[in-house]
Design an enzyme around this catalytic site. Structure first.
Site, PDB file in Angstrom:
ATOM      1  N   ASP A   1       0.686  -0.993  -0.537  1.00 42.71           N
ATOM      2  CA  ASP A   1      -0.026   0.048  -0.445  1.00 42.71           C
ATOM      3  C   ASP A   1       1.333   1.455   0.069  1.00 42.71           C
ATOM      4  O   ASP A   1       2.112   1.750   0.819  1.00 42.71           O
ATOM      5  CB  ASP A   1      -1.181   0.158   1.027  1.00 42.71           C
ATOM      6  CG  ASP A   1      -1.729   0.742   1.086  1.00 42.71           C
ATOM      7  OD1 ASP A   1      -1.680   2.099   0.502  1.00 42.71           O
ATOM      8  OD2 ASP A   1      -2.219   1.262   2.101  1.00 42.71           O
TER       9      ASP A   1
ATOM     10  N   ASP B   1      -1.967   5.750  -4.740  1.00 44.72           N
ATOM     11  CA  ASP B   1      -2.489   5.144  -4.112  1.00 44.72           C
ATOM     12  C   ASP B   1      -2.389   3.211  -4.621  1.00 44.72           C
ATOM     13  O   ASP B   1      -4.004   3.449  -5.056  1.00 44.72           O
ATOM     14  CB  ASP B   1      -3.594   5.578  -3.042  1.00 44.72           C
ATOM     15  CG  ASP B   1      -3.732   4.668  -1.370  1.00 44.72           C
ATOM     16  OD1 ASP B   1      -3.182   3.804  -1.513  1.00 44.72           O
ATOM     17  OD2 ASP B   1      -4.542   5.393  -1.100  1.00 44.72           O
TER      18      ASP B   1
END
Length: 506
Positions: A100, A287
């Site tokens: 992430d 992201d």
């Protein structure tokens, strides 16, 4: 981030632990296979990824012949979420984690997690099994939209592919406070953001890779395979890039603020028409932990209207347009500052300066403000969005009647409370391209690329890849380029030069 509630189940990728023979460069390959999962698993995966904490908040061929580069194969989960396997401890205990770029901590469930059901459904780290474990013990908590993960820091070796990061500080989760984690098909999260947003100021895994000399170049790159039927879900390459995964050259944009991988984005176009939204520049982040493309509600509503996506009909929105549309138009024409209009006409009972940057506060935040009732709050928010829409149309020199009619139609395209909008699958071919300007170059997304299709035949449902998300100051407002964008454009995270690179994915 936004919750996803979809009444369907479909084929997803699931990670297996079978290890294939090492290639000539001795890199570890992790096999993938398909498995059908239920609705709750789908929802859990999306909810966890999109609610994760925002605390504080060069190429080589595919088979790399360079010991300073490493590849971790990623799994395509829901055509939106990608994760792979790491090992913690000596001998390594395997965990499935989301890689992430929107957070910075590493956490996995702990064997000392006794009172959270979620821990019993996932692999748990046992420090007593590791000869390289070192006690830390500092308590920590990561807050989420629908719960939190709490535990304590520990220190041990972490294996990522063939790389072994020594003495990595990570969190052993002893409490996972949401049903989301019970149903999720991954164990934890490995954050690849900057240390500035790391909870407890823990040094991220990537930082230690660099500091321990495990990678030749201070670069990692993502290739996300958007085909859910493909054998590979994607790859993340540490220490370089794989030329097999992109075409042409990368366009680079400097990181403007360390924390997230944040940069300045230019104008957004629907078809060939400018929305005028980001001509002066908008903050954006890349992201890998967000499935869709997320942005301020008023602008996402405009995009979803342009592509025919349906959302929730807002009576308050239409009421504002009907009763105050003419007045809003006249005030804008007369030169009144947009951020002052809603307070001047009495719909926002406070200084509306925050509006100028397209920041829409949550209902809860506003209800906590004295003298503002929930009913007034809805009208205030509807007013703010109406001002944005009218202002955007004024830039395109539309007439008052046409503009107010268009704005009234936008009220019908407001996204659902979950943030996403549904669209008819048979209309994809007639939708416009949506384009983003980065470093003065246009990056196009075709309808086939920004629409997520789930199910087959009569059960097929299509979802707009644009999700409404209002990130409050000081970090927001932000545009978030998630997996929908990264699946189309191979992305380089250049840590050494503090820049992001984008090239057409191969």
């Amino acid at each position: 981030m936004g919750h996803k509630y979809l009444s369907l189940a479909f084929c997803l990728w699931v990670l297996t632990c079978s290890l294939l023979p090492a290639s000539s460069n001795a890199l570890l390959r992790i096999g993938l296979k398909k498995r059908r999962l239920d609705l709750h698993s789908i929802n859990a995966a999306r909810m966890t990824r999109e609610e994760k904490s925002r605390e504080g908040i060069v190429g080589m061929p595919h088979y790399l012949h360079n010991s300073d580069e490493d590849i971790v194969t990623l799994k395509n989960y829901l055509d939106a979420q990608y994760f792979g396997e790491i090992g913690i401890g000596t001998p390594p205990q395997n965990f499935t984690v989301i890689f992430d770029t929107g957070s910075s901590n590493l956490w996995v469930p702990s064997s000392k997690c006794y009172f959270s059901i979620a821990c019993y459904f996932h692999s748990r780290y046992r420090s007593s099994w590791s000869s390289t474990y070192k006690k830390n013990g500092k308590s920590c908590e990561i807050n989420y939209g629908s719960g939190s993960v709490a535990g304590f820091f520990s220190q041990d070796n972490v294996e990522v592919g063939d790389l072994t990061v020594k003495d990595q500080v990570f969190m052993e989760a002893t409490r996972e406070g949401s049903l989301t984690f019970v149903l999720a098909k991954f164990d934890g999260i490995l954050g690849l953001g900057f240390q500035e947003i790391s909870v407890g100021d823990a040094v991220p895994v990537w930082y230690n890779m660099v500091q321990q000399g495990l990678v030749k170049e201070e670069v990692f790159s993502f290739w996300l395979n958007r085909d859910p039927d493909a054998k590979e879900g994607g790859e993340i390459v540490f220490g370089g890039v794989d030329r097999k995964h992109f075409k042409g050259n990368h366009t680079y944009a400097p990181v403007t603020e360390k924390g997230y991988w944040q940069f300045e984005m230019g104008d957004i176009l629907v078809g060939n028409h400018s929305t005028g939204v980001c001509k002066g520049g908008c903050a954006a982040i890349v992201d890998s932990g967000t499935s869709l493309l997320a942005g301020p509600t008023p602008i996402v509503t405009e995009i979803n209207h342009a592509i025919g996506a349906e959302g929730i009909v807002s009576a308050e929105c239409k009421e504002v347009v009907s009763q105050y549309g003419d007045l809003i138009w006249d005030l804008l024409i007369s030169g009144v500052q947009p951020d002052k209009i809603c307070s001047q006409i009495g719909l926002c009972l406070f200084n509306g300066a925050r509006y100028a940057s397209y920041g829409i506060e949550t209902v809860v935040e506003k209800e906590n403000r004295k003298g503002v009732l929930p009913e007034d709050d809805l009208l205030c928010t509807a007013c703010e969005m109406t001002v944005i829409w009218v202002q955007n149309q004024l830039r395109q020199k539309g007439t008052k009647d046409k503009v107010l009619k268009y704005v009234n139609e936008l009220c019908e395209s407001l996204p659902s409370p979950a943030g996403e909008s549904v669209i008819g699958c048979d209309s994809i071919s007639g939708m416009p391209n949506i384009s983003f300007t980065i470093a003065n170059k246009t990056f196009n997304l075709t309808p086939e690329q920004y629409i997520l299709r789930t199910g087959e035949g009569l059960a097929s449902v299509c979802i707009s890849g644009f999700m409404a998300l209002d990130v409050p100051p000081p970090r927001g407002p932000l545009w978030i380029l998630g997996d929908v964008f990264m699946g189309v454009y191979h992305t380089v995270f250049d840590f050494g030069n503090l820049r992001l690179g984008f090239a057409e994915a191969a």
